[in-house]
Design a protein around this motif. Sequence first.
Motif, short mmCIF file in Angstrom:
data_model
loop_
_atom_site.label_atom_id
_atom_site.label_comp_id
_atom_site.label_asym_id
_atom_site.label_seq_id
_atom_site.Cartn_x
_atom_site.Cartn_y
_atom_site.Cartn_z
N SER A 369 0.78 -1.32 0.14
CA SER A 369 -0.03 0.15 -0.07
C SER A 369 0.86 1.30 0.13
CB SER A 369 -0.85 -0.05 1.28
OG SER A 369 -1.97 -1.27 1.28
N THR A 373 1.13 4.20 -3.08
CA THR A 373 0.69 5.48 -2.41
C THR A 373 1.65 6.61 -3.23
OG1 THR A 373 -0.25 4.69 -0.47
CG2 THR A 373 0.58 6.92 -0.73
N LEU A 392 2.28 8.94 5.92
CA LEU A 392 2.55 7.78 5.89
C LEU A 392 2.99 7.22 7.18
CD1 LEU A 392 4.90 8.07 2.61
CD2 LEU A 392 2.60 7.34 2.94
N THR A 466 -2.76 11.96 1.14
CA THR A 466 -1.78 10.82 1.58
C THR A 466 -2.60 9.77 2.39
OG1 THR A 466 -0.04 12.30 1.19
CG2 THR A 466 0.29 10.16 2.01
N ILE A 469 -5.45 8.20 0.16
CA ILE A 469 -4.95 7.16 -0.76
C ILE A 469 -4.56 5.82 -0.32
CG2 ILE A 469 -3.17 6.91 -2.70
CD1 ILE A 469 -3.06 9.86 -3.08
N SER A 470 -3.73 5.89 0.81
CA SER A 470 -3.24 4.82 1.30
C SER A 470 -3.96 3.91 1.97
CB SER A 470 -1.98 5.25 2.30
OG SER A 470 -2.66 6.02 3.46
#
Length: 582
Positions: A369, A373, A392, A466, A469-470
Amino acid sequence: MKITEISINRPTMVVVIFTILGILGFMSYRSLNYELLPKFSTSMVTISTVYPGAGPDEVQNTVTKKIEDAVASMENIKKLTSRSMEGVSIVTVEMNVGADANRSLEDAQRKVNAMLSDLPSDAKTPTLSKVSVDDLPIITLSVTADMDSRKFFDLIDQQLAPRISRLPGVAQVQLTGGMEREFQINVDAGKLNAQKLSLLQLRQIITNANVDYPTGKIQTTDNQMAIRLSGKYADVDMLRNLVIKTSEDGSQVRLKDIADVRDGQKDVDKLARQDQKETIIVQIVKQSDANAVSVSEEVHKQIASIEKEYEANNLKLFVASDASEFTLESANDVVFDLFIAIILVAIVMLLFLHSVRNSLIVMVSIPLSLIITFAGMYVMGYSLNLMSLLALSLVVGILVDDAIVVLENIYRHMEMGKNKVRAAFDGVKEIGLTVTSITLVIIVVFLPISFTTSLVSMILRQFCITVVISTTLSLLVSFTVVPWLSSRFGKLEHLTGKNLFQKFILWFERQLDKFTAWMTNLLRWSLGHKRYVLAGTVVLLVASFMLLGKGYIGGEFIPKGDRGQFMVVIEMPKDAALEVTN
């Protein structure tokens, strides 16, 4: 769950798709820029006007007020501030949150152009600029050499600065300090009056003589050649021998006859020193879309080349400050924390899932993942900065949530006696809606922040997107990769304590059972004493708000960071000369 059925029945498709996405993510990671913070615009326009020789009051009345009146009719103005100093007027226009900075700059430019005729004739044309973090120098160099001060400045100004400015990603090179060469003309007023000339006429004669201009071309049958008359002053003797006037008797009056012409240097208004030695400061500004780390690397290579080339003159370029170093260190620290988080999650997964095989199936979702990303970040035009890297780091724990729930339910179905393939499909089908809701809860928390137009959201937008998306990718992985791996490599584990690892897991389970029993007793007590629990909860809630209200907890826009640097600012009296300050 059609997507899960396809993943189990056609594993080759899953492998190909995620291999391609992984390669794209890795390539995107290599292409992402390093920045300290995301790019954001403060919607501020600065109008600077130079009025040589004018005092603060004159600048205020003849320049600043007129510019303020001109730009006051702009739309979306939040605040208008100005500063009138000796020879300089600075007007700052702050726009409302959400205003387009480029459009505001164009609007201000039109307003200023319309009133240029109202400014004093000696005032320079106003300069308009946006306030941007990209306008700050990323590298500051201190240059020293064993050379004549004027030749040293010419070397930096005419050779080294243009050489650095041609490097990829460099937008501008600014110089501070040094002795700039200047031809100084000290006119004798009596001799000038004797020739019946004014100072303005003399200035015009000198200016008109210091020009290069084309005079035509010579053309032959084979080629043509342009003719250009070079009239620029090459040395001080040419200026001294400049003919100012031809008398009626044919005699020529030269500049040296009425003035003392010297090859001197400009009046210094800025001094630069490094370790108490006179130096020239070179500040390098990068292009807005350039990678600060790449620009820094190119500059350091050029520094080594320049020092080797001018080794005979003992030329040294000392890096006084390099913003990319702090940016890279901050990014590397976050990446390091990211790896630590992944290792800790792996250990926790091993303790609760009881086998290395089960832990590896879950742990596939994290790197997969994260890598994909990076592709999403590249498509969105994001960079590797504190906000995106912090996102992240945050989602490391979130990424395994979906996989753990799916895997646990798959193993529950395996314990019912189903084979691996049927357990994988039924497990995901049964828990699919719940896993989707877990992911959507995270998305609906972070996604709305990115849609706002405040300055805070501009900084947090990369952080929020972010995360979105992840977590979305983790949901996709849990519905495809995890059931496929479970259907091929899943295995029920029965702990018997036959080795050291299983003994440790059984001991951990016993401690976990004790903790569970303690929590159960605490829950029973809470349910039996609802009034006390409710009162304690209200007290803690009020106390939490009081921490901020009473000042026990402060607030700030961006957390303070320690770069290992400090700045000393000394304010001198307004009439202090440069020598006194020095």
